[in-house]
Design a protein around this motif. Structure first.
Motif, PDB file in Angstrom:
ATOM      1  N   PHE A 164      90.739 -23.637  42.106  1.00  0.00           N
ATOM      2  CA  PHE A 164      91.390 -24.126  40.897  1.00  0.00           C
ATOM      3  C   PHE A 164      90.865 -25.523  40.592  1.00  0.00           C
ATOM      4  CE2 PHE A 164      94.306 -21.617  43.475  1.00  0.00           C
ATOM      5  CZ  PHE A 164      94.637 -20.590  42.616  1.00  0.00           C
ATOM      6  N   THR A 165      90.742 -25.816  39.324  1.00  0.00           N
ATOM      7  CA  THR A 165      90.411 -27.163  38.865  1.00  0.00           C
ATOM      8  C   THR A 165      91.585 -27.681  38.063  1.00  0.00           C
ATOM      9  OG1 THR A 165      88.052 -26.607  38.771  1.00  0.00           O
ATOM     10  CG2 THR A 165      88.771 -28.593  37.620  1.00  0.00           C
ATOM     11  N   LEU A 166      92.266 -28.691  38.587  1.00  0.00           N
ATOM     12  CA  LEU A 166      93.456 -29.227  37.951  1.00  0.00           C
ATOM     13  C   LEU A 166      93.070 -30.211  36.849  1.00  0.00           C
ATOM     14  CD1 LEU A 166      95.571 -29.880  41.173  1.00  0.00           C
ATOM     15  CD2 LEU A 166      95.410 -27.797  39.806  1.00  0.00           C
ATOM     16  N   PRO A 167      93.844 -30.270  35.774  1.00  0.00           N
ATOM     17  CA  PRO A 167      93.476 -31.119  34.629  1.00  0.00           C
ATOM     18  C   PRO A 167      93.852 -32.587  34.829  1.00  0.00           C
ATOM     19  CG  PRO A 167      95.475 -29.931  34.108  1.00  0.00           C
ATOM     20  CD  PRO A 167      95.046 -29.460  35.482  1.00  0.00           C
ATOM     21  N   LEU A 168      93.480 -33.182  35.968  1.00  0.00           N
ATOM     22  CA  LEU A 168      93.763 -34.585  36.243  1.00  0.00           C
ATOM     23  C   LEU A 168      92.648 -35.454  35.682  1.00  0.00           C
ATOM     24  CD1 LEU A 168      94.954 -34.258  39.951  1.00  0.00           C
ATOM     25  CD2 LEU A 168      96.288 -33.986  37.863  1.00  0.00           C
ATOM     26  N   THR A 169      92.992 -36.614  35.179  1.00  0.00           N
ATOM     27  CA  THR A 169      92.013 -37.518  34.577  1.00  0.00           C
ATOM     28  C   THR A 169      91.988 -38.839  35.321  1.00  0.00           C
ATOM     29  OG1 THR A 169      93.629 -38.413  33.006  1.00  0.00           O
ATOM     30  CG2 THR A 169      92.366 -36.470  32.314  1.00  0.00           C
ATOM     31  N   GLY A 170      90.921 -39.592  35.133  1.00  0.00           N
ATOM     32  CA  GLY A 170      90.793 -40.896  35.752  1.00  0.00           C
ATOM     33  C   GLY A 170      90.378 -40.799  37.203  1.00  0.00           C
ATOM     34  N   ALA A 171      90.529 -41.929  37.893  1.00  0.00           N
ATOM     35  CA  ALA A 171      90.181 -42.025  39.310  1.00  0.00           C
ATOM     36  C   ALA A 171      91.298 -42.777  40.023  1.00  0.00           C
ATOM     37  CB  ALA A 171      88.832 -42.722  39.495  1.00  0.00           C
ATOM     38  N   HIS A 172      92.448 -42.129  40.138  1.00  0.00           N
ATOM     39  CA  HIS A 172      93.632 -42.762  40.706  1.00  0.00           C
ATOM     40  C   HIS A 172      93.929 -42.155  42.075  1.00  0.00           C
ATOM     41  CE1 HIS A 172      94.220 -44.185  36.611  1.00  0.00           C
ATOM     42  NE2 HIS A 172      94.202 -42.921  36.191  1.00  0.00           N
ATOM     43  N   SER A 173      94.299 -43.013  43.016  1.00  0.00           N
ATOM     44  CA  SER A 173      94.749 -42.552  44.331  1.00  0.00           C
ATOM     45  C   SER A 173      96.259 -42.702  44.408  1.00  0.00           C
ATOM     46  CB  SER A 173      94.072 -43.358  45.442  1.00  0.00           C
ATOM     47  OG  SER A 173      94.384 -44.745  45.303  1.00  0.00           O
ATOM     48  N   THR A 174      96.853 -42.048  45.372  1.00  0.00           N
ATOM     49  CA  THR A 174      98.308 -42.075  45.493  1.00  0.00           C
ATOM     50  C   THR A 174      98.708 -41.752  46.918  1.00  0.00           C
ATOM     51  OG1 THR A 174     100.372 -41.124  44.668  1.00  0.00           O
ATOM     52  CG2 THR A 174      98.518 -39.637  44.879  1.00  0.00           C
ATOM     53  N   SER A 175      99.869 -42.241  47.291  1.00  0.00           N
ATOM     54  CA  SER A 175     100.456 -41.876  48.575  1.00  0.00           C
ATOM     55  C   SER A 175     101.594 -40.889  48.388  1.00  0.00           C
ATOM     56  CB  SER A 175     100.987 -43.133  49.287  1.00  0.00           C
ATOM     57  OG  SER A 175     101.977 -43.781  48.479  1.00  0.00           O
ATOM     58  N   GLY A 176     101.793 -40.463  47.136  1.00  0.00           N
ATOM     59  CA  GLY A 176     102.870 -39.523  46.844  1.00  0.00           C
ATOM     60  C   GLY A 176     102.414 -38.084  46.972  1.00  0.00           C
ATOM     61  N   TRP A 177     103.105 -37.210  46.227  1.00  0.00           N
ATOM     62  CA  TRP A 177     102.864 -35.786  46.316  1.00  0.00           C
ATOM     63  C   TRP A 177     102.121 -35.299  45.080  1.00  0.00           C
ATOM     64  CZ3 TRP A 177     104.226 -32.806  50.521  1.00  0.00           C
ATOM     65  CH2 TRP A 177     105.096 -33.390  51.443  1.00  0.00           C
ATOM     66  N   LEU A 178     101.250 -34.335  45.299  1.00  0.00           N
ATOM     67  CA  LEU A 178     100.637 -33.566  44.221  1.00  0.00           C
ATOM     68  C   LEU A 178     101.377 -32.236  44.158  1.00  0.00           C
ATOM     69  CD1 LEU A 178      98.369 -32.958  42.145  1.00  0.00           C
ATOM     70  CD2 LEU A 178      96.985 -32.122  44.063  1.00  0.00           C
ATOM     71  N   SER A 179     102.098 -31.991  43.070  1.00  0.00           N
ATOM     72  CA  SER A 179     102.952 -30.801  42.962  1.00  0.00           C
ATOM     73  C   SER A 179     102.381 -29.856  41.917  1.00  0.00           C
ATOM     74  CB  SER A 179     104.388 -31.198  42.594  1.00  0.00           C
ATOM     75  OG  SER A 179     104.410 -32.041  41.461  1.00  0.00           O
ATOM     76  N   VAL A 180     102.279 -28.579  42.284  1.00  0.00           N
ATOM     77  CA  VAL A 180     101.647 -27.566  41.441  1.00  0.00           C
ATOM     78  C   VAL A 180     102.574 -26.356  41.350  1.00  0.00           C
ATOM     79  CG1 VAL A 180      99.579 -26.181  41.035  1.00  0.00           C
ATOM     80  CG2 VAL A 180      99.395 -28.343  42.281  1.00  0.00           C
ATOM     81  N   LEU A 181     102.807 -25.888  40.127  1.00  0.00           N
ATOM     82  CA  LEU A 181     103.605 -24.683  39.893  1.00  0.00           C
ATOM     83  C   LEU A 181     102.700 -23.464  39.894  1.00  0.00           C
ATOM     84  CD1 LEU A 181     106.085 -22.999  38.920  1.00  0.00           C
ATOM     85  CD2 LEU A 181     105.428 -23.643  36.590  1.00  0.00           C
ATOM     86  N   PHE A 182     103.040 -22.471  40.719  1.00  0.00           N
ATOM     87  CA  PHE A 182     102.375 -21.176  40.721  1.00  0.00           C
ATOM     88  C   PHE A 182     103.401 -20.143  40.262  1.00  0.00           C
ATOM     89  CE2 PHE A 182      99.567 -23.541  43.399  1.00  0.00           C
ATOM     90  CZ  PHE A 182      98.318 -22.953  43.254  1.00  0.00           C
ATOM     91  N   GLU A 183     103.278 -19.709  39.011  1.00  0.00           N
ATOM     92  CA  GLU A 183     104.140 -18.644  38.496  1.00  0.00           C
ATOM     93  C   GLU A 183     103.410 -17.322  38.683  1.00  0.00           C
ATOM     94  OE1 GLU A 183     106.471 -17.159  34.437  1.00  0.00           O
ATOM     95  OE2 GLU A 183     105.304 -19.028  34.428  1.00  0.00           O
ATOM     96  N   LEU A 184     103.981 -16.451  39.501  1.00  0.00           N
ATOM     97  CA  LEU A 184     103.350 -15.194  39.872  1.00  0.00           C
ATOM     98  C   LEU A 184     104.084 -14.021  39.245  1.00  0.00           C
ATOM     99  CD1 LEU A 184     102.825 -15.910  43.681  1.00  0.00           C
ATOM    100  CD2 LEU A 184     101.190 -16.268  41.830  1.00  0.00           C
ATOM    101  N   ASP A 185     103.358 -12.941  39.089  1.00  0.00           N
ATOM    102  CA  ASP A 185     103.944 -11.689  38.603  1.00  0.00           C
ATOM    103  C   ASP A 185     104.570 -10.983  39.801  1.00  0.00           C
ATOM    104  OD1 ASP A 185     104.677  -9.448  37.233  1.00  0.00           O
ATOM    105  OD2 ASP A 185     102.642  -8.658  36.956  1.00  0.00           O
ATOM    106  N   SER A 186     105.762 -11.414  40.166  1.00  0.00           N
ATOM    107  CA  SER A 186     106.449 -10.895  41.347  1.00  0.00           C
ATOM    108  C   SER A 186     107.868 -10.520  40.977  1.00  0.00           C
ATOM    109  CB  SER A 186     106.460 -11.938  42.465  1.00  0.00           C
ATOM    110  OG  SER A 186     107.289 -11.532  43.547  1.00  0.00           O
TER     111      SER A 186
END
Length: 631
Positions: A164-186
């Motif tokens: 996957f290629t996430l639509p993030l921009t810039g060049a920022h670092s973080t000590s927090g969380w990267l959160s991603v929603l996966f909506e599945l056909d389940s």
């Protein structure tokens, strides 16, 4: 047989008066001679009969307190409180740098509105631009944007991966969380939906890592919280990047050494900067002395909470250094128990009478931590104008999935009706049908069918073992995706744990995948079809559907376990699908790799076996006219 409900109110006022007046001569030794309504004694008897009839009526009326107490004695839930709706909020920032939004932040479409949702987790809102891209065997971004469902990983047990290629921009670092929603056909409820499902072993062992699309950097995440349960259901995956990560490393790779899914998980939506959110708001209030100072040492004291009318969910009270907790009712409380009831309508805490529930004493410090929200009002559609209520940050949010799951408090009558249905549910595995019912209703997994083989023991395949039960399960998969679905290891463990807890003490339970038998078919057709490819496709689809383990059979509920293959039934299914395109003259069957052989006898299967069609060949035979070839 079902016992009839007892009726205690079986005497009417007329019956009581008739029985009483018949006894007057004997009881009065004949001195009471006037039995008409004008007699004052008869008037008193009529009055007493009226009062007794009311008492008899009360015998058949169960008060709410008694109903709740009986539910507890039966081990069933008392009336359920209000439930908060849940959704997922995707945050976006108006700035050029990431914004950290803490857990517990309240957002609303209108800051003055009563419908407010609270974030479950901390969210680092990264600047984004564009849409996410997904690559499996090829670029499937167009399918993802059209919500056609992108199969991510295989189901054949081989190694598999998705990028996957996430639509993030810039060049920022973080000590927090990267959160991603996966909506599945389940068909399973998502991770954020109430109530939570039990934890089930993931269907495959997944590894999450990051990479830079340019290919000059990659690595793993410091911490992973997979809300999808291994891509078993929709959820939020939270990833804590390492110190060397930046938003330029916006590639995400999920891989497994063995994709043991029943069917490939199908991705419908991918979003970043997300968190689960609930229609509930936590509040704390102190200084309610104007109410407690007016308390007397009398039962039924109340403590009204601010802004909680019709919205009170839960509460904890600290009164004079002592903690008081909520209870469903006072029926099983003693005079020393520091408990109270929640009055959602008035937004108040209701205390006991000193016999069932302690009477609070006035004075002392008062602190109440309570939650407001819940109810059906929180259910709603998709909006993109959520704003923080008390947070001065350049963020806004949208809910990509509908808010659902909110429910109003359950009444005692509704709880009684629910309990009546719950008493008929299967909770113990005694008969073969009980094993099937419990297996197919295992929470946290989707079992399509099950077969209980009584006496079958995996260690003694050629003997019938008393007390042994082997349950073969078939997972539920989308129609036409997998011809022979196999349960994943987590599903097998979940079903086996449930059956082991429900079995009789002397029973030994095993849960196994179904035993599939490879079937090869040859269909002979007569005539001259215009399109042989179409005829072959129609015949193959019809026979595969007829023998399908989930949708096959005469009733469309799956081919019966151990059901024999009847050439006449297969011929009928093929002919019904073809219609006037061609005439089916014969169907030849080959099993376990053997060449198809034409026979009029049924081809038997072992008990518990299921067929899986590996090949369907069609053979067109020219039409022979009557008398052709005769001299």
């Amino acid at each position: 047989m079902t016992l009839p409900a007892p009726k205690l109110d079986d005497l009417t006022w007329a019956d009581l008066m008739a029985a009483t007046t018949r006894r007057i001569p004997a009881e009065s030794d004949g001195t009471w001679t006037l039995h008409a309504p004008a007699d004052p004694g008869v008037t008193l008897l009529e009055l007493f009969a009226y009062l007794l009839e009311q008492r008899l009526y009360w015998l058949d009326q169960a008060p709410d307190e008694l109903v709740v107490a009986i539910l507890k004695l039966l081990g069933l839930e008392p009336p359920r409180p209000a439930r908060a709706a849940a959704t997922v909020l995707a945050l976006s920032t108006g700035g050029e740098t990431p914004t950290v939004v803490p857990a517990g932040t309240v957002l609303a479409r209108d800051p003055a509105a009563a419908i407010r949702f609270t974030l479950d987790d901390e969210v680092t809102a990264f600047p984004v631009d564009g849409d996410a891209h997904v690559v499996t065997d090829r670029d499937r971004t167009a399918d993802l944007l059209a919500r056609r469902g992108v199969p991510l990983l295989a189901s054949d047990g081989s190694a598999a991966s998705a990028r996957f290629t996430l639509p993030l921009t810039g060049a920022h670092s973080t000590s927090g969380w990267l959160s991603v929603l996966f909506e599945l056909d389940s068909p399973l409820p998502p991770s954020w939906a109430p109530p939570p499902l039990p934890v089930v072993r993931p269907p495959a062992e997944l590894t999450w890592s990051w990479f830079r699309p340019s290919g000059d950097a990659s690595g793993g995440f410091a911490q992973v919280e997979d809300g999808t349960g291994g891509l078993r259901r929709s959820g939020v995956v939270r990833l804590r990047p390492p110190p060397e990560w930046s938003t330029m490393d916006n590639g995400l790779l999920v891989a497994t050494p063995a994709a043991t899914y029943p069917a490939p998980p199908r991705l419908l939506r991918l979003a970043v900067n997300v968190s689960g959110a609930r229609h509930a708001e936590r509040r704390t209030v102190t200084g309610l002395g104007e109410q407690t100072d007016r308390w007397l040492k009398l039962p039924g004291q109340r403590l009204v909470l601010p802004d909680a009318a019709d919205r009170l969910l839960t509460a904890v009270l600290h009164l004079a250094g002592e903690e008081w907790e909520p209870a469903a009712d006072f029926a099983f409380g003693s005079g020393r128990d520091r408990i109270f009831l929640l009055d959602r309508h008035d937004g108040a805490l209701v205390f006991g009478d000193g016999l069932t529930g302690r009477i609070p004493r006035p004075g002392g410090t008062v602190e109440v931590g309570y939650t407001i929200g819940g109810g059906r009002d929180g259910n709603g559609g998709l909006t993109d104008n959520w704003l923080p209520v008390d947070l001065a940050a350049p963020v806004r949010a949208a809910n990509p999935v509908k808010a659902d799951g909110g429910a109003d408090p359950e009444t005692v009558a509704q709880a009684r009706d629910r309990a009546a249905g719950a008493l008929g549910e299967v909770t113990r595995a005694v008969t073969a049908a009980d094993f099937v019912t419990l297996a197919t209703t295992t929470p946290g997994v989707q079992v399509g069918r099950a077969h209980a083989a009584v006496g079958e023991h995996p260690g003694f395949p050629c003997a019938r073992v008393p007390g042994a039960v082997t349950v073969h399960i078939v997972p539920s998969v989308p129609a036409g995706t997998v011809p022979a679905p196999e349960p994943d290891p987590g599903m097998l463990c979940a079903v086996e744990e449930r059956l082991a807890a429900a079995r009789l003490l002397t029973a030994e339970v095993f849960v196994r995948p179904p035993v599939y038998r490879d079937v090869r078919l040859r269909v002979d057709l007569s005539g001259t079809p215009a399109d042989r490819a179409e005829v072959s496709t129609v015949v193959s689809a019809a026979l595969r559907h007829h023998l399908d383990p989930l949708t096959g059979g005469d009733e469309g509920t799956g081919w019966p376990f151990g059901g024999a293959l009847r050439p006449s039934a297969l011929l009928r299914a093929a002919q019904q699908a073809l219609g006037d395109l061609a005439a089916v003259t014969a169907v030849a069957i080959g099993i376990d790799g053997a060449d198809p052989a034409e026979t009029c006898d049924d081809v038997p299967l072992r008990a518990g076996d299921l067929p899986v069609v590996r090949e369907v060949r069609t053979h067109v035979v020219p039409v022979v006219e009557p008398g052709e070839g005769l001299l």
